[in-house]
Write a protein that holds these residues in place. Structure first.
Motif, PDB file in Angstrom:
ATOM      1  N   ILE A  97       0.893  -1.159   0.000  1.00  0.00           N
ATOM      2  CA  ILE A  97       0.000   0.000   0.000  1.00  0.00           C
ATOM      3  C   ILE A  97       0.933   1.210   0.000  1.00  0.00           C
ATOM      4  O   ILE A  97       1.654   1.434   0.971  1.00  0.00           O
ATOM      5  N   GLY A 157      -1.919   2.016  11.587  1.00  0.00           N
ATOM      6  CA  GLY A 157      -3.096   1.160  11.632  1.00  0.00           C
ATOM      7  C   GLY A 157      -2.935  -0.016  12.583  1.00  0.00           C
ATOM      8  O   GLY A 157      -3.913  -0.473  13.177  1.00  0.00           O
ATOM      9  N   SER A 158      -1.717  -0.505  12.744  1.00  0.00           N
ATOM     10  CA  SER A 158      -1.504  -1.653  13.627  1.00  0.00           C
ATOM     11  C   SER A 158      -1.865  -1.298  15.066  1.00  0.00           C
ATOM     12  O   SER A 158      -2.549  -2.074  15.751  1.00  0.00           O
ATOM     13  N   ASN A 161      -5.679  -0.927  15.339  1.00  0.00           N
ATOM     14  CA  ASN A 161      -6.357  -2.220  15.413  1.00  0.00           C
ATOM     15  C   ASN A 161      -6.198  -2.849  16.796  1.00  0.00           C
ATOM     16  O   ASN A 161      -7.135  -3.441  17.336  1.00  0.00           O
ATOM     17  N   HIS A 191      -5.823  -8.174   7.623  1.00  0.00           N
ATOM     18  CA  HIS A 191      -4.410  -7.775   7.657  1.00  0.00           C
ATOM     19  C   HIS A 191      -3.693  -8.502   8.808  1.00  0.00           C
ATOM     20  O   HIS A 191      -4.286  -8.736   9.855  1.00  0.00           O
ATOM     21  N   SER A 193      -1.783  -7.518  10.945  1.00  0.00           N
ATOM     22  CA  SER A 193      -1.728  -6.773  12.208  1.00  0.00           C
ATOM     23  C   SER A 193      -2.906  -7.155  13.117  1.00  0.00           C
ATOM     24  O   SER A 193      -2.836  -6.965  14.338  1.00  0.00           O
ATOM     25  N   ALA A 275      -7.881   0.833   7.300  1.00  0.00           N
ATOM     26  CA  ALA A 275      -6.560   1.485   7.290  1.00  0.00           C
ATOM     27  C   ALA A 275      -6.219   1.932   5.878  1.00  0.00           C
ATOM     28  O   ALA A 275      -5.764   3.049   5.658  1.00  0.00           O
ATOM     29  N   ASP A 302      -5.932   5.046   8.241  1.00  0.00           N
ATOM     30  CA  ASP A 302      -4.514   5.424   8.224  1.00  0.00           C
ATOM     31  C   ASP A 302      -4.284   6.700   7.409  1.00  0.00           C
ATOM     32  O   ASP A 302      -4.168   6.641   6.189  1.00  0.00           O
ATOM     33  N   HIS A 304      -1.598   8.047   7.021  1.00  0.00           N
ATOM     34  CA  HIS A 304      -0.350   7.927   6.260  1.00  0.00           C
ATOM     35  C   HIS A 304      -0.516   7.033   5.028  1.00  0.00           C
ATOM     36  O   HIS A 304       0.431   6.801   4.305  1.00  0.00           O
ATOM     37  N   LYS A 305      -1.744   6.589   4.797  1.00  0.00           N
ATOM     38  CA  LYS A 305      -2.043   5.943   3.518  1.00  0.00           C
ATOM     39  C   LYS A 305      -2.934   6.901   2.718  1.00  0.00           C
ATOM     40  O   LYS A 305      -2.455   7.684   1.933  1.00  0.00           O
TER      41      LYS A 305
HETATM   42  C1  LIG Z   1      -1.596  -0.991   6.309  1.00  0.00           C
HETATM   43  C2  LIG Z   1      -2.697  -1.731   6.915  1.00  0.00           C
HETATM   44  C3  LIG Z   1      -2.686  -2.035   8.281  1.00  0.00           C
HETATM   45  C4  LIG Z   1      -1.511  -1.739   9.168  1.00  0.00           C
HETATM   46  O1  LIG Z   1      -1.329  -0.375   9.302  1.00  0.00           O
HETATM   47  P1  LIG Z   1       0.109   0.243   9.638  1.00  0.00           P
HETATM   48  O2  LIG Z   1      -0.150   1.689   9.517  1.00  0.00           O
HETATM   49  O3  LIG Z   1       1.063  -0.293   8.618  1.00  0.00           O
HETATM   50  O4  LIG Z   1       0.481  -0.169  11.010  1.00  0.00           O
HETATM   51  C5  LIG Z   1      -3.802  -2.646   8.814  1.00  0.00           C
HETATM   52  N1  LIG Z   1      -4.844  -2.969   8.043  1.00  0.00           N
HETATM   53  C6  LIG Z   1      -4.886  -2.713   6.720  1.00  0.00           C
HETATM   54  C7  LIG Z   1      -6.098  -3.086   5.931  1.00  0.00           C
HETATM   55  C8  LIG Z   1      -3.806  -2.083   6.116  1.00  0.00           C
HETATM   56  O5  LIG Z   1      -3.844  -1.823   4.798  1.00  0.00           O
END
Ligand SMILES: *Cc1c(COP(=O)(O)O)cnc(C)c1O
Length: 485
Positions: A97, A157-158, A161, A191, A193, A275, A302, A304-305
């Motif tokens: 991603i 996102g980790s 979650n 994911h 995580s 995320a 997220d 940052h995404k």
């Molecule tokens: C990227 C992602 C995560 C983890 O998020 P981080 O910001 O990398 O810790 C969790 N779930 C999904 C669906 C993701 O795409």
């Protein structure tokens, strides 16, 4: 030396911690020239450089009394960090991603770091905490959560979650003695995580039910319901269901509304991992596709995404503010002053963190400077670029595609007729290597039903039509080359 003189000597010896105005100006000018050079070169430098070289001099740069000039340090950083591996700032990053890194956020970080305002507790800095809570409220409104919802800006996102799972465990009162009878429902597309968070939250011994998916990799709600009913009948304790609004692997969106209704019917906590997909709520198409996200108890997003912020920006929003606060509450005598000012909930009361970076500023500043429209436009552009790629790749000889993209991930592979499955796997791996060795764009792969599958993930704000056309050209040329071998 007497005590006083010793102290004064130490004050002098440590004075380099506070550079003079001239030193500040010079260092800032050098750093600013460096980042400008990086941004100016960015369109023409590779998205991936497979050139990691252990012999480079970074290993000499260990903390010691000896010092270096900023120029020396920038040079070594350029060689060892900023021109190796995956260039996450590049628009050519089309794998995993992709990240972002908008410039205004870097300036906000700079300001937040210089003033070093404490954004953990309202009492310490009402303004900073208010800004963070306003960002959370904005995300709540995107997801259709009511005004009194809460949340916090996490490192990613980790962490979000993890907090969601801990809050579900706390709210549904899953005590140690009954973990083995407690059930969590999720999908094999979740994911990693999530799996990590379940273990960190002490729920390793809970029962995980992986609900079968339809051909679009979405949870089948009727099977979810049947499984919950069966589990209740056999005396188990279902308490949590986790769906995704954009899986990392294929970008699939689970049927959120149906899952939400089932969760409500059986009194389960419903967490949506958005995320990757969450900020597509800024587009009409994304909003329509994620209908039902408002039925969730908690959502991970997220920045940052999908909001193109630099790494280190995630978020969790939770409908029941008290549930989030209860799961993260604390008590400490030395915090008693802070406890007197409870006008507004603070990150420290809603998250595992206490002292933290003032993350809100890197989100607020760009949103204030340029408004929401450019973000929405960039996200819509990403959706259309994925659709464009999906259409164009099918025009190249011998390529097959997966499902039409829900969001901005497309799966595809090179599949010349009469080639065995194992040969196809090798062929696609070879094609991936060819693209990575070229380096102008970076793509990644996955295994779908044991088939080596190529992935396109469009999410960098710097990815545009010409980037996708370049990838198409590369795939055409490299696949031709491989079939002629
Ligand atoms: C990227 C992602 C995560 C983890 O998020 P981080 O910001 O990398 O810790 C969790 N779930 C999904 C669906 C993701 O795409």
């Amino acid at each position: 030396m007497d005590l006083k003189n010793k102290i004064l000597q130490l004050q002098k010896d440590s004075s380099a911690l506070e550079p003079s105005p001239e030193e500040r100006k010079e260092t800032l000018a050098a750093v600013s020239a460096y980042t400008d050079d990086f941004l100016n070169r960015l369109p023409n430098i590779p998205a991936f450089e497979n050139n990691h070289d252990e012999s480079k001099p970074i290993s000499d740069f260990i903390p010691k009394e000896e010092t270096y000039s900023i120029e020396e340090l920038l040079e070594v950083l350029k060689a060892t960090v900023d021109s190796t591996g995956l260039n996450a700032a590049s628009g050519g990053h089309l794998g995993y991603i992709p990240g972002g890194g908008i410039y205004y956020s870097a300036l906000a970080d700079y300001m937040a770091d210089v003033s070093n305002r404490y954004a953990g507790i309202y009492y310490s800095n009402p303004g900073a905490v208010r800004i963070e809570n306003m960002m959370i409220q904005w995300m709540c409104s995107l997801a259709g959560f009511p005004k009194n919802s809460a949340g916090y800006l996490s490192s990613g996102g980790s962490m979000a979650n993890l907090s969601a799972i801990v809050t579900a465990r706390d709210t549904k009162k899953i005590k140690a003695a009954e973990i083995e009878k407690s059930v969590i429902y999720l999908s094999h597309q979740a994911h990693h995580s999530i799996d990590k968070a379940i273990r960190i939250a002490g729920l390793n011994e809970a029962i995980l039910r992986f609900i079968p998916l339809d051909e679009y990799y979405r949870i089948k709600p009727n099977l979810l319901k049947t499984q919950i009913e069966e589990d209740i009948k056999s005396g188990l304790k279902p308490f949590l269901v986790i769906g995704a609004a954009g899986t990392t692997d294929v970008g699939a969106i689970d049927p959120l509304e149906e899952i939400g209704n089932i969760a409500q019917q059986f009194n389960l906590w419903f967490h949506v991992d958005a995320a990757y997909g969450g900020f597509f709520l800024l587009t009409e198409e994304g909003k329509a596709k994620m209908k039902g996200i408002e039925t969730a108890d908690s959502v991970t997003m997220d920045p940052h995404k999908g909001l193109f912020l630099p790494y280190g920006s995630g978020a969790l929003i939770v409908k029941d503010a008290q549930a989030l606060a209860h799961a993260h509450h604390y008590q400490a005598n030395y915090m008693q002053d802070a406890k007197y000012a409870m006008d507004e909930l603070s990150p420290a009361e809603l998250s595992p963190e206490l002292t933290k970076h003032f993350r809100g500023l890197r989100m607020w500043l760009p949103l204030m400077l340029i408004g929401t429209k450019p973000f929405a436009a960039a996200l819509e552009e990403k959706l259309l670029l994925a659709q464009y790629f999906y259409k164009e790749i099918q025009k190249i000889k011998d390529f097959e595609v997966g499902n039409a993209p829900d969001l901005s991930v497309v799966t595809y592979r090179f599949a010349p007729q009469g080639t065995s499955e194992s040969e196809l796997n090798e062929l696609n791996e070879a094609l991936l290597k060819e693209i990575q060795n070229d380096g102008r764009v970076f793509i990644s792969s996955t295994l779908l039903n044991n088939k080596f599958t190529l992935r396109l993930a469009v999410l960098s704000f710097r990815t545009h039509l010409h980037t996708i056309d370049l990838l198409i050209d590369l795939l055409k040329a490299k696949s031709k080359k491989l079939s002629e071998l």
